[in-house]
Design an enzyme around this catalytic site. Structure first.
Site, mmCIF file in Angstrom:
data_model
loop_
_atom_site.group_PDB
_atom_site.id
_atom_site.type_symbol
_atom_site.label_atom_id
_atom_site.label_comp_id
_atom_site.label_asym_id
_atom_site.label_seq_id
_atom_site.Cartn_x
_atom_site.Cartn_y
_atom_site.Cartn_z
ATOM 1 N N LYS A 242 0.883 4.082 -2.859
ATOM 2 C CA LYS A 242 0.484 5.454 -2.545
ATOM 3 C C LYS A 242 1.580 6.452 -2.907
ATOM 4 O O LYS A 242 1.304 7.593 -3.266
ATOM 5 C CB LYS A 242 0.126 5.559 -1.053
ATOM 6 C CG LYS A 242 -1.210 4.896 -0.713
ATOM 7 C CD LYS A 242 -2.330 5.409 -1.596
ATOM 8 C CE LYS A 242 -3.711 5.153 -1.054
ATOM 9 N NZ LYS A 242 -4.765 5.510 -2.035
ATOM 10 N N TYR B 102 0.830 -1.213 0.000
ATOM 11 C CA TYR B 102 0.000 0.000 0.000
ATOM 12 C C TYR B 102 0.863 1.261 0.000
ATOM 13 O O TYR B 102 0.591 2.215 -0.745
ATOM 14 C CB TYR B 102 -0.893 -0.059 1.234
ATOM 15 C CG TYR B 102 -1.844 1.082 1.437
ATOM 16 C CD1 TYR B 102 -3.037 1.154 0.723
ATOM 17 C CD2 TYR B 102 -1.586 2.080 2.382
ATOM 18 C CE1 TYR B 102 -3.938 2.200 0.943
ATOM 19 C CE2 TYR B 102 -2.470 3.114 2.612
ATOM 20 C CZ TYR B 102 -3.646 3.170 1.892
ATOM 21 O OH TYR B 102 -4.527 4.202 2.118
#
Ligand code: NAI
Length: 299
Positions: A170, A166
């Site tokens: 991001k 993640y």
């Protein structure tokens, strides 16, 4: 200040069936935008699908007197991205604002991370933003107006335990937003990135109840609204936002150490390492040109 409005503008908000996306969609619609509420309607880990989430938000917008249509495609395929933008054009004749917000989590320590949990995070967050933006871009270029939001995370900016997939995805969105800002500038297409903090089903398990109450997604959406407005000139920006607090982030670089290139050794690096990491005279870096120039000065 006069109200900032979006009359005549068409917005797509991905992952708008709940949490932050729902809040962005409701705010834009309340200020006159026609909104495509996209949501696949799956679980927080990206499994399953349902039309209910998008439909519910469309109903809420209509009940408040706004205009909205649902779309249930996944952002993660070219076909899905194209169809999401086509829904805006077919329903409302144009696309002015794209809020890339859809997201899922597959948290696990790096030791246990599988290729599948890496790939699915990249496909929803990074490829998803690519697929939707790719479909909207030619239209925005042609009409010389576009406002694009990428949704990053503090996990990407700072790293976060259990979120290697993640946080990498991001961080990738920050790069995408910065480059689109450069490529879109002469077409009046602005791209900005937010790293929000808000109460949602994604944060339900990590934030204590009393804090969650103070992190309503509605406290994030006004920044998104401003960045998407015609009035706002900001592009290429990165903002941390939540709980009514708003911060602009920039890269800053130490004054560093300079040596004659042909004299560089491991030991010289070791001797000068204190200077390399000394941030007391750090300077904000604004562009790749500025960065490159500082190396050329050493040549
Ligand atoms: P959320 O789970 O309420 O919203 C995400 C939405 O995206 C869900 O409604 C989900 O159904 C939808 N979605 C997932 N995969 C999709 C796909 N392939 N195609 C279309 N829709 C899909 O969670 P939240 O917190 O509102 O998250 C919104 C965004 O903000 C995400 O990108 C998340 O990573 C990001 N974010 C949230 C933070 C927070 O504090 N809530 C912190 C940092 C980033």
């Amino acid at each position: 200040m006069a109200d900032i409005r979006f009359d005549g503008k068409v917005a797509v908000v991905t992952g708008a069936g709940g949490g932050l996306g729902r809040s962005h969609a409701l705010l834009l619609a309340s200020r006159g935008a026609k909104v495509v509420v996209n949501d696949l309607g799956g679980a927080p880990d990206g499994t399953g699908e349902s039309k209910m989430m998008a439909d519910k938000v469309v109903d809420e917008i209509k009940a408040a007197g706004g205009e909205a249509v649902p779309n249930y495609d996944s952002v993660a395929t070219m076909e899905g991205g194209a169809n999401i933008i086509k829904t805006a054009v077919d329903s409302f004749g144009r696309i002015d604002i794209l809020i890339n917000n859809a997201g899922i989590l597959r948290d696990v320590s790096f030791m246990k991370m599988t290729e599948e949990s890496w790939d699915i995070i990249f496909s929803v967050h990074v490829k998803g933003a690519f697929c939707c933006t790719k479909a909207a871009w030619p239209i925005m270029r042609e009409q010389k107006f576009g406002r694009i939001i990428m949704t990053s995370s503090a996990a990407g900016i700072y790293g976060n335990f259990g979120q290697a997939n993640y946080s990498s995805a991001k961080m990738a969105l920050i790069g995408l937003g910065q480059t689109l800002a450069l490529e879109g500038k002469k077409y009046n297409i602005h791209a900005n990135t937010i790293a929000p903090i808000a109460d949602s089903r994604l944060t339900a398990t990590v934030l204590p109840e009393d804090i969650r109450k103070k992190l309503n997604p509605e406290y994030v959406s006004p920044l998104v609204g401003y960045l998407c407005s015609e009035q706002c000139e900001e592009t290429g920006g990165l903002f941390e936002v939540g709980a009514g607090a708003f911060f602009h982030l920039k890269w800053c670089r130490s004054a560093g150490a300079r040596m004659k290139p042909e004299e560089v050794t491991i030991e010289k690096v070791a001797e000068n390492f204190g200077k390399v990491v000394d941030m007391s005279d750090a300077k904000i870096m604004g562009s790749i040109q500025e960065s490159t120039m500082s190396f050329m000065e050493n040549v």
